[in-house]
Design an enzyme around this catalytic site. Structure first.
Site, mmCIF file in Angstrom:
data_model
loop_
_atom_site.group_PDB
_atom_site.id
_atom_site.type_symbol
_atom_site.label_atom_id
_atom_site.label_comp_id
_atom_site.label_asym_id
_atom_site.label_seq_id
_atom_site.Cartn_x
_atom_site.Cartn_y
_atom_site.Cartn_z
ATOM 1 N N PHE A 12 0.832 -1.217 0.000
ATOM 2 C CA PHE A 12 0.000 0.000 0.000
ATOM 3 C C PHE A 12 0.868 1.270 0.000
ATOM 4 O O PHE A 12 0.721 2.128 -0.884
ATOM 5 C CB PHE A 12 -0.927 -0.107 1.217
ATOM 6 C CG PHE A 12 -1.405 1.159 1.806
ATOM 7 C CD1 PHE A 12 -2.118 2.066 1.039
ATOM 8 C CD2 PHE A 12 -1.181 1.435 3.153
ATOM 9 C CE1 PHE A 12 -2.589 3.240 1.603
ATOM 10 C CE2 PHE A 12 -1.653 2.602 3.718
ATOM 11 C CZ PHE A 12 -2.350 3.506 2.942
ATOM 12 N N ASP A 56 12.631 -11.781 -1.145
ATOM 13 C CA ASP A 56 12.340 -11.645 0.279
ATOM 14 C C ASP A 56 13.526 -10.996 0.986
ATOM 15 O O ASP A 56 14.668 -11.467 0.836
ATOM 16 C CB ASP A 56 12.077 -13.057 0.853
ATOM 17 C CG ASP A 56 11.396 -13.006 2.196
ATOM 18 O OD1 ASP A 56 11.919 -12.324 3.109
ATOM 19 O OD2 ASP A 56 10.341 -13.649 2.340
ATOM 20 N N TYR A 144 5.702 -5.386 17.750
ATOM 21 C CA TYR A 144 5.819 -4.601 16.512
ATOM 22 C C TYR A 144 6.504 -3.256 16.767
ATOM 23 O O TYR A 144 7.425 -2.856 16.033
ATOM 24 C CB TYR A 144 4.429 -4.381 15.910
ATOM 25 C CG TYR A 144 4.411 -3.395 14.780
ATOM 26 C CD1 TYR A 144 4.896 -3.726 13.520
ATOM 27 C CD2 TYR A 144 3.925 -2.099 14.968
ATOM 28 C CE1 TYR A 144 4.900 -2.799 12.484
ATOM 29 C CE2 TYR A 144 3.917 -1.175 13.945
ATOM 30 C CZ TYR A 144 4.399 -1.525 12.702
ATOM 31 O OH TYR A 144 4.402 -0.613 11.687
ATOM 32 N N ARG A 271 -7.741 -3.334 22.857
ATOM 33 C CA ARG A 271 -6.773 -4.270 22.270
ATOM 34 C C ARG A 271 -5.453 -4.221 23.039
ATOM 35 O O ARG A 271 -4.979 -3.126 23.389
ATOM 36 C CB ARG A 271 -6.544 -3.820 20.825
ATOM 37 C CG ARG A 271 -6.358 -4.910 19.841
ATOM 38 C CD ARG A 271 -6.345 -4.368 18.422
ATOM 39 N NE ARG A 271 -5.273 -3.408 18.177
ATOM 40 C CZ ARG A 271 -5.032 -2.873 16.999
ATOM 41 N NH1 ARG A 271 -5.768 -3.197 15.944
ATOM 42 N NH2 ARG A 271 -4.059 -2.012 16.829
HETATM 43 C C1 UD2 Z 1 0.249 1.282 14.575
HETATM 44 C C2 UD2 Z 1 1.036 2.602 14.501
HETATM 45 C C3 UD2 Z 1 1.077 3.076 13.046
HETATM 46 C C4 UD2 Z 1 1.587 1.984 12.113
HETATM 47 C C5 UD2 Z 1 0.704 0.775 12.289
HETATM 48 C C6 UD2 Z 1 1.093 -0.387 11.394
HETATM 49 C C7 UD2 Z 1 0.426 3.624 16.647
HETATM 50 C C8 UD2 Z 1 -0.183 4.781 17.328
HETATM 51 N N1 UD2 Z 1 0.389 3.619 15.305
HETATM 52 O O1 UD2 Z 1 -1.080 1.563 14.228
HETATM 53 O O2 UD2 Z 1 1.918 4.220 12.962
HETATM 54 O O3 UD2 Z 1 2.934 1.687 12.367
HETATM 55 O O4 UD2 Z 1 0.754 0.333 13.663
HETATM 56 O O5 UD2 Z 1 0.269 -1.501 11.621
HETATM 57 O O6 UD2 Z 1 0.949 2.740 17.288
HETATM 58 N N2 UD2 Z 1 -9.224 -0.652 15.917
HETATM 59 C C9 UD2 Z 1 -10.603 -0.795 16.113
HETATM 60 N N3 UD2 Z 1 -11.269 -1.673 15.334
HETATM 61 C C10 UD2 Z 1 -10.658 -2.414 14.356
HETATM 62 C C11 UD2 Z 1 -9.260 -2.246 14.165
HETATM 63 C C12 UD2 Z 1 -8.576 -1.350 14.962
HETATM 64 O O7 UD2 Z 1 -11.186 -0.154 16.989
HETATM 65 O O8 UD2 Z 1 -11.342 -3.188 13.693
HETATM 66 C C13 UD2 Z 1 -8.504 0.345 16.749
HETATM 67 C C14 UD2 Z 1 -7.240 -0.164 17.404
HETATM 68 O O9 UD2 Z 1 -7.530 -0.783 18.641
HETATM 69 C C15 UD2 Z 1 -6.464 1.144 17.544
HETATM 70 C C16 UD2 Z 1 -6.888 1.985 16.331
HETATM 71 O O10 UD2 Z 1 -8.096 1.385 15.867
HETATM 72 O O11 UD2 Z 1 -6.851 1.836 18.727
HETATM 73 C C17 UD2 Z 1 -5.891 1.942 15.193
HETATM 74 O O12 UD2 Z 1 -5.541 0.582 14.953
HETATM 75 P P1 UD2 Z 1 -4.708 0.157 13.656
HETATM 76 O O13 UD2 Z 1 -4.511 -1.310 13.724
HETATM 77 O O14 UD2 Z 1 -5.336 0.725 12.451
HETATM 78 O O15 UD2 Z 1 -3.352 0.932 13.824
HETATM 79 P P2 UD2 Z 1 -2.359 1.169 15.098
HETATM 80 O O16 UD2 Z 1 -2.783 2.407 15.794
HETATM 81 O O17 UD2 Z 1 -2.149 -0.070 15.861
#
Ligand code: UD2
Length: 311
Positions: A12, A56, A144, A271
Site C-alpha cells: 500500500f 524476500d 511490533y 486491544r
Molecule cells: C500502529 C502505529 C502506526 C503503524 C501501524 C502499522 C500507533 C499509534 N500507530 O497503528 O503508525 O505503524 O501500527 O500496523 O501505534 N481498531 C478498532 N477496530 C478495528 C481495528 C482497529 O477499533 O477493527 C482500533 C485499534 O484498537 C487502535 C486503532 O483502531 O486503537 C488503530 O488501529 P490500527 O490497527 O489501524 O493501527 P495502530 O494504531 O495499531
C-alpha cells in the site's frame, strides 16, 4: 545510471512511493516484494515502468545484487500490525528486524547512496504529552513497536559506524487508496470504509476515544522523496505525520456523514498493546525535510472512500 529500490514496493505505501517517483520522472525503479501482504495489482498501471522482483528481504543473497549501486532504497517491506506481532511474533520479528538488518548490510556492501526507512509512531508508546516529539524517550508497548524501533536504531548505527546515509520516518497511521481491508490486522480506516460501504457495523476496540494522527498516503510518499534528497540529515529520525488528532468515534462519524447513513458501531474490549493517543509534532520534518502535508483528514477520507467505492 543508478536506480531506486523500493522494498515492499507492491504494498500500500510502497506502491504510492513508486508512483511518486515515476511522477517525478524516475527512470529505473526496482521493486522488491515477497507478496506476503503486497499485491502486484497495486502496481497495475505502472507495472511496465518498474522492474518487479519477487524476493524476500530475509534472504541477503537474493536482495544484495538488486540493491547494488542504488541511489536510494526506500525500505517499506515489513510485517505491520500491533496485534499480529502479538498473535504471531516470530515472522514479524524476523522480517522487521533481521530483514531490515539485511537491507542495511546489502546497502552498505553495495555502496547505496541513502536508505529511507519506514519507522512507526508506535515506538513512542503512551507519552505524557501530545504532540509527540522526536526527542521523547521511546516506550514501545508491543513486539511490533519494538521491532520498528530496533530498525531505527540500526539506521542510526549504520550511519555513524559505517558512513551509510540513512533517514528514518516515523509514520503516523497512514491511510488511503489500496490499503487492504481484507484481514483482521488491516488498518482501522480501511475496515471502516469496507463497513460503511457494505452497511455493516464496524467493531471499535475500547470506547472509541483513542486518537490517531491519520496521514494520507500521498503525503507520506511525498515526504519520502524529500527525505531522499534533504542535505545533512544522515542518521536522523523524523515524524512523518500530519499533526492531526482524530478519535475513532470521530472517524466513524465522518464516514457515516459522507455516506449519508446511520450505523452505530459495535464496541469490544480494548486491544492489547494499543497506544491510546497519537499525534505528530511536525516541526523538525518541516524544518529539515520541507514536509508539507497537503491533505486534510476530511479530504483524504473523501478520496479514499471514492477509491473503495470503485473497487
Ligand atoms: C500502529 C502505529 C502506526 C503503524 C501501524 C502499522 C500507533 C499509534 N500507530 O497503528 O503508525 O505503524 O501500527 O500496523 O501505534 N481498531 C478498532 N477496530 C478495528 C481495528 C482497529 O477499533 O477493527 C482500533 C485499534 O484498537 C487502535 C486503532 O483502531 O486503537 C488503530 O488501529 P490500527 O490497527 O489501524 O493501527 P495502530 O494504531 O495499531
Amino acid at each position: 545510471m543508478s536506480h531506486y529500490v523500493v522494498t515492499g514496493g507492491a504494498g500500500f505505501i510502497g506502491s504510492a512511493i513508486v508512483r511518486a517517483l515515476l511522477a517525478e520522472g524516475a527512470r529505473r525503479i526496482v521493486v522488491i516484494d515477497n507478496l506476503l501482504s503486497g499485491s502486484e495489482s497495486n502496481l497495475e498501471e505502472v507495472r511496465g515502468a518498474v522492474d518487479f522482483q519477487k524476493s524476500d528481504i530475509r534472504n541477503y543473497d537474493e536482495i544484495a545484487p538488486l540493491v547494488r549501486g542504488a541511489a536510494v532504497i526506500f525500505h517499506e517491506a515489513a510485517i505491520p500490525s500491533v496485534p499480529r506481532s502479538i498473535d504471531d511474533p516470530v515472522p514479524s520479528h524476523d522480517v522487521n528486524i533481521n530483514g531490515t538488518f539485511n537491507v542495511l548490510r546489502a546497502a552498505r556492501d553495495g555502496n547505496v547512496g541513502r536508505v529511507v526507512y519506514a519507522a512507526s509512531s508506535s515506538a513512542y508508546g503512551d507519552t505524557e504529552v501530545l504532540p509527540k516529539q522526536e526527542w521523547m524517550t521511546p516506550r514501545p508497548k508491543s513486539p511490533y513497536a519494538l521491532q520498528k524501533l530496533v530498525g531505527e536504531y540500526y539506521m542510526n548505527v549504520f550511519s555513524s559506524v559505517f558512513g551509510l546515509e540513512t533517514v528514518a520516518l516515523r509514520y503516523f497511521n497512514v491511510y488511503g487508496p489500496r490499503q487492504d481491508p481484507g484481514s483482521p490486522y488491516s488498518g482501522v480506516l480501511s475496515l471502516f470504509m469496507k463497513a460503511v460501504l457494505e452497511r455493516t457495523q464496524p467493531t471499535i476496540f475500547g470506547d472509541g476515544s483513542q486518537s490517531r494522527d491519520f496521514t494520507y498516503v500521498e503525503d507520506v510518499a511525498a515526504l519520502n522523496l524529500k527525505a531522499a534528497r534533504a542535505p545533512n540529515v544522515s542518521g536522523k529520525l523524523y515524524n512523518g505525520g500530519n499533526g492531526g488528532c482524530i478519535t475513532l468515534n470521530q472517524a466513524w462519524a465522518l464516514l457515516q456523514k459522507l455516506e449519508g447513513v446511520e450505523i452505530p458501531a459495535r464496541y469490544g474490549p480494548p486491544r492489547a498493546g494499543d497506544v491510546h493517543d497519537s499525534q505528530a509534532d511536525t516541526t523538525l520534518a518541516v524544518r529539515d525535510l520541507g514536509h508539507a502535508p497537503r491533505f486534510s483528514f476530511e479530504e483524504g477520507m473523501r478520496r479514499t472512500l471514492e477509491w473503495y467505492r470503485t473497487q
